[in-house]
Design a protein around this motif. Structure first.
Motif, mmCIF file in Angstrom:
data_model
loop_
_atom_site.group_PDB
_atom_site.id
_atom_site.type_symbol
_atom_site.label_atom_id
_atom_site.label_comp_id
_atom_site.label_asym_id
_atom_site.label_seq_id
_atom_site.Cartn_x
_atom_site.Cartn_y
_atom_site.Cartn_z
ATOM 1 N N SER A 38 42.871 19.634 10.893
ATOM 2 C CA SER A 38 43.999 19.444 9.973
ATOM 3 C C SER A 38 43.530 19.284 8.537
ATOM 4 O O SER A 38 44.304 19.471 7.603
ATOM 5 C CB SER A 38 44.792 18.202 10.376
ATOM 6 O OG SER A 38 43.992 17.037 10.197
ATOM 7 N N THR A 65 44.032 25.734 12.528
ATOM 8 C CA THR A 65 44.888 24.774 11.837
ATOM 9 C C THR A 65 46.340 25.167 12.076
ATOM 10 O O THR A 65 46.683 26.350 11.976
ATOM 11 C CB THR A 65 44.613 24.778 10.318
ATOM 12 O OG1 THR A 65 43.245 24.455 10.095
ATOM 13 C CG2 THR A 65 45.503 23.779 9.599
ATOM 14 N N ASP A 67 49.979 24.840 10.653
ATOM 15 C CA ASP A 67 50.779 24.492 9.477
ATOM 16 C C ASP A 67 52.231 24.363 9.924
ATOM 17 O O ASP A 67 52.897 25.354 10.190
ATOM 18 C CB ASP A 67 50.631 25.567 8.396
ATOM 19 C CG ASP A 67 51.455 25.270 7.148
ATOM 20 O OD1 ASP A 67 52.111 24.201 7.106
ATOM 21 O OD2 ASP A 67 51.450 26.102 6.221
ATOM 22 N N SER A 74 51.168 21.264 2.856
ATOM 23 C CA SER A 74 50.562 21.708 4.111
ATOM 24 C C SER A 74 49.824 23.039 3.973
ATOM 25 O O SER A 74 48.746 23.234 4.552
ATOM 26 C CB SER A 74 51.624 21.812 5.209
ATOM 27 O OG SER A 74 52.606 22.789 4.874
ATOM 28 N N ALA A 75 50.369 23.970 3.196
ATOM 29 C CA ALA A 75 49.699 25.267 3.011
ATOM 30 C C ALA A 75 48.380 25.095 2.264
ATOM 31 O O ALA A 75 47.368 25.734 2.597
ATOM 32 C CB ALA A 75 50.615 26.233 2.269
ATOM 33 N N ALA A 78 45.798 23.712 4.677
ATOM 34 C CA ALA A 78 45.277 24.756 5.557
ATOM 35 C C ALA A 78 44.263 25.622 4.818
ATOM 36 O O ALA A 78 43.231 26.018 5.379
ATOM 37 C CB ALA A 78 46.420 25.610 6.095
ATOM 38 N N THR A 94 44.856 30.070 10.680
ATOM 39 C CA THR A 94 45.995 29.174 10.489
ATOM 40 C C THR A 94 47.184 29.693 11.288
ATOM 41 O O THR A 94 47.540 30.872 11.192
ATOM 42 C CB THR A 94 46.385 29.073 9.001
ATOM 43 O OG1 THR A 94 45.292 28.507 8.268
ATOM 44 C CG2 THR A 94 47.610 28.186 8.824
ATOM 45 N N ARG A 96 51.250 29.170 12.020
ATOM 46 C CA ARG A 96 52.421 28.592 11.354
ATOM 47 C C ARG A 96 53.568 28.420 12.332
ATOM 48 O O ARG A 96 53.889 29.331 13.088
ATOM 49 C CB ARG A 96 52.838 29.463 10.166
ATOM 50 C CG ARG A 96 51.824 29.407 9.038
ATOM 51 C CD ARG A 96 52.155 30.337 7.881
ATOM 52 N NE ARG A 96 51.205 30.134 6.782
ATOM 53 C CZ ARG A 96 49.995 30.678 6.753
ATOM 54 N NH1 ARG A 96 49.587 31.458 7.747
ATOM 55 N NH2 ARG A 96 49.188 30.435 5.731
#
Length: 423
Positions: A38, A65, A67, A74-75, A78, A94, A96
């Protein structure tokens, strides 16, 4: 892929940390593993440790990760993780969460989505194990949170060190290390991390639990003490689960997605064991993540004792000929669809001539009419309606459970093991 014990000794203060992470792979080291990162201190420590460890084992390390898009930063977090992974030579991705309108506990839904996304990603990338950075401090906080909810032995025994979802094993190798120990590791190695501002927001229960730990310290109640309590309860829980599993082998039979309980033997069990068999039966058939409430299970138990049929949690419980059959309720799967390569209704996997134009849906009444010989399957009509079928728009292609295979097979991919209620 074994590591020379002398190498661990050379790590000095870090030796026990490296040993904890290596321990799950000492006897069986998969080639491809992943770490969930994270950007926080615990997961960054795990990333850094694994990056060093795989240089000794030769394993391929991937990082992932999730998101959730719940915070503006948060972006960026990541992207920070991606940059740190690149510096370590670790492949990063990542994921999402494409969140639709949600109601209820948003944090819990995010947690469920996180593990679902990671397990699917790992399976798609032939990664068998995903490691998580939860610590002994997290375990102590979890104990206090569940104590506040009057949890039973299942909840108070704490987070499991390992479990499997969709064929992917999740591991928590840091449960024997406190958060402060990992912060010391990060400082020694000049590893940067991100502090989530929500960790200081007292509106969240976990932050309150963190503050409670501080308040308990003057009483001599430490993180280590609470972890020992969880471990002791876990040992007792293992005995109960073993007894329930033994009872299941004598009382439970699986019939193409249904669970059938021997009513006479079921009635002779202790109430606590009956409860566990019913909970697992309903959770297995419905693919539910959480156990039904004790009051609801007691109602089903009473119905079986009285020879009456009932429903609970998307399942039908039908009592007939000294057997209580737990099957899917059609209205629970009526709108359930998936691609033919995906797991349907949380536990069915189909194999055959896959095509993007095909999808899996419940057989339903329309499919039943196209299978005039369905009675030869021996399954009750209500169960047959809920079996997986391959469709091309409104045209039935295959119904492998009831004999219309057309080159397709169907199998259950969820094991019927007795699990803790809080799993």
């Amino acid at each position: 892929m074994s590591v020379d014990p002398a190498w661990f000794q050379q790590q000095g203060e870090d030796a026990s940390i490296f040993a904890s992470v290596y321990s799950p792979f000492e006897s069986d080291a998969p080639q491809r593993i992943a770490v969930a990162v994270s950007g926080g201190g615990d997961s960054m420590a795990l990333l850094h440790v694994l990056a060093g460890l795989v240089r000794q084992t030769g394993q391929q390390l991937h990082a992932v990760t999730v998101d959730h898009g719940l915070r503006a930063a948060s972006a960026d977090e990541a992207a920070f993780v991606c940059d740190q992974c690149a510096k370590l030579g670790v492949v990063h991705e990542t994921l999402r969460w494409e969140r639709t309108a949600t109601t209820g506990n948003l944090q819990d839904q995010a947690r469920v989505a996180r593990y679902d996304l990671m397990s699917r990603w790992a399976a798609d990338n032939q990664i068998s194990h995903v490691l998580l950075g939860h610590t002994a401090t997290d375990q102590a906080e979890t104990f206090l949170l569940r104590l506040g909810r009057a949890s039973g032995i299942d909840g108070l025994s704490g987070m499991r060190p390992r479990w499997t979802e969709r064929g992917v094993t999740f591991l928590r190798p840091f449960l024997s290390h406190e958060r402060a120990t990992l912060r010391d590791y990060l400082t020694r190695h000049e590893v940067v991390w991100i502090d989530d501002p929500s960790n200081e927001d007292i509106r969240f229960d976990r932050v309150k639990a963190r503050q409670a730990l501080i308040a308990l310290a003057p009483l001599g109640i430490s993180v280590a003490d609470l972890n020992r309590v969880s471990q002791n309860l876990h040992a007792e829980l293992d005995v109960i689960l073993a007894a329930a599993q033994d009872a299941a082998t004598q009382i439970v039979s699986l019939d193409r997605g249904d669970v059938v309980l021997d009513c006479a033997r079921f009635a002779a069990l202790l109430p606590a064991l009956r409860r566990r068999l019913l909970v697992r039966s309903i959770m297995w058939v419905s693919s539910a993540r959480y156990a039904p409430r004790a009051r609801s299970i007691a109602r089903v138990d009473a119905a079986i004792t009285e020879g009456k049929s009932t429903t609970l949690g998307g399942c039908r419980i039908t009592v007939k000929d000294n057997g209580a059959r737990v099957s899917r309720e059609f209205k629970a799967v009526r709108d359930e669809t998936s691609g033919t390569r995906e797991i349907w209704d949380g536990r069915w996997q189909l194999a055959g001539p896959h095509d993007k134009a095909l999808e899996i849906r419940a057989l339903g009444l329309a499919g039943l009419r196209a299978c005039p010989d369905w009675r030869q399957s021996g399954l009750p009509r209500a169960s047959v309606l809920c079996t997986p079928a391959v469709w091309s728009n409104d045209r039935l292609i295959a119904a492998p459970v009831v004999g219309r295979s057309n080159g397709w097979t169907a199998q259950i991919v969820a094991d019927f093991h007795i699990l803790p209620f809080a799993h």
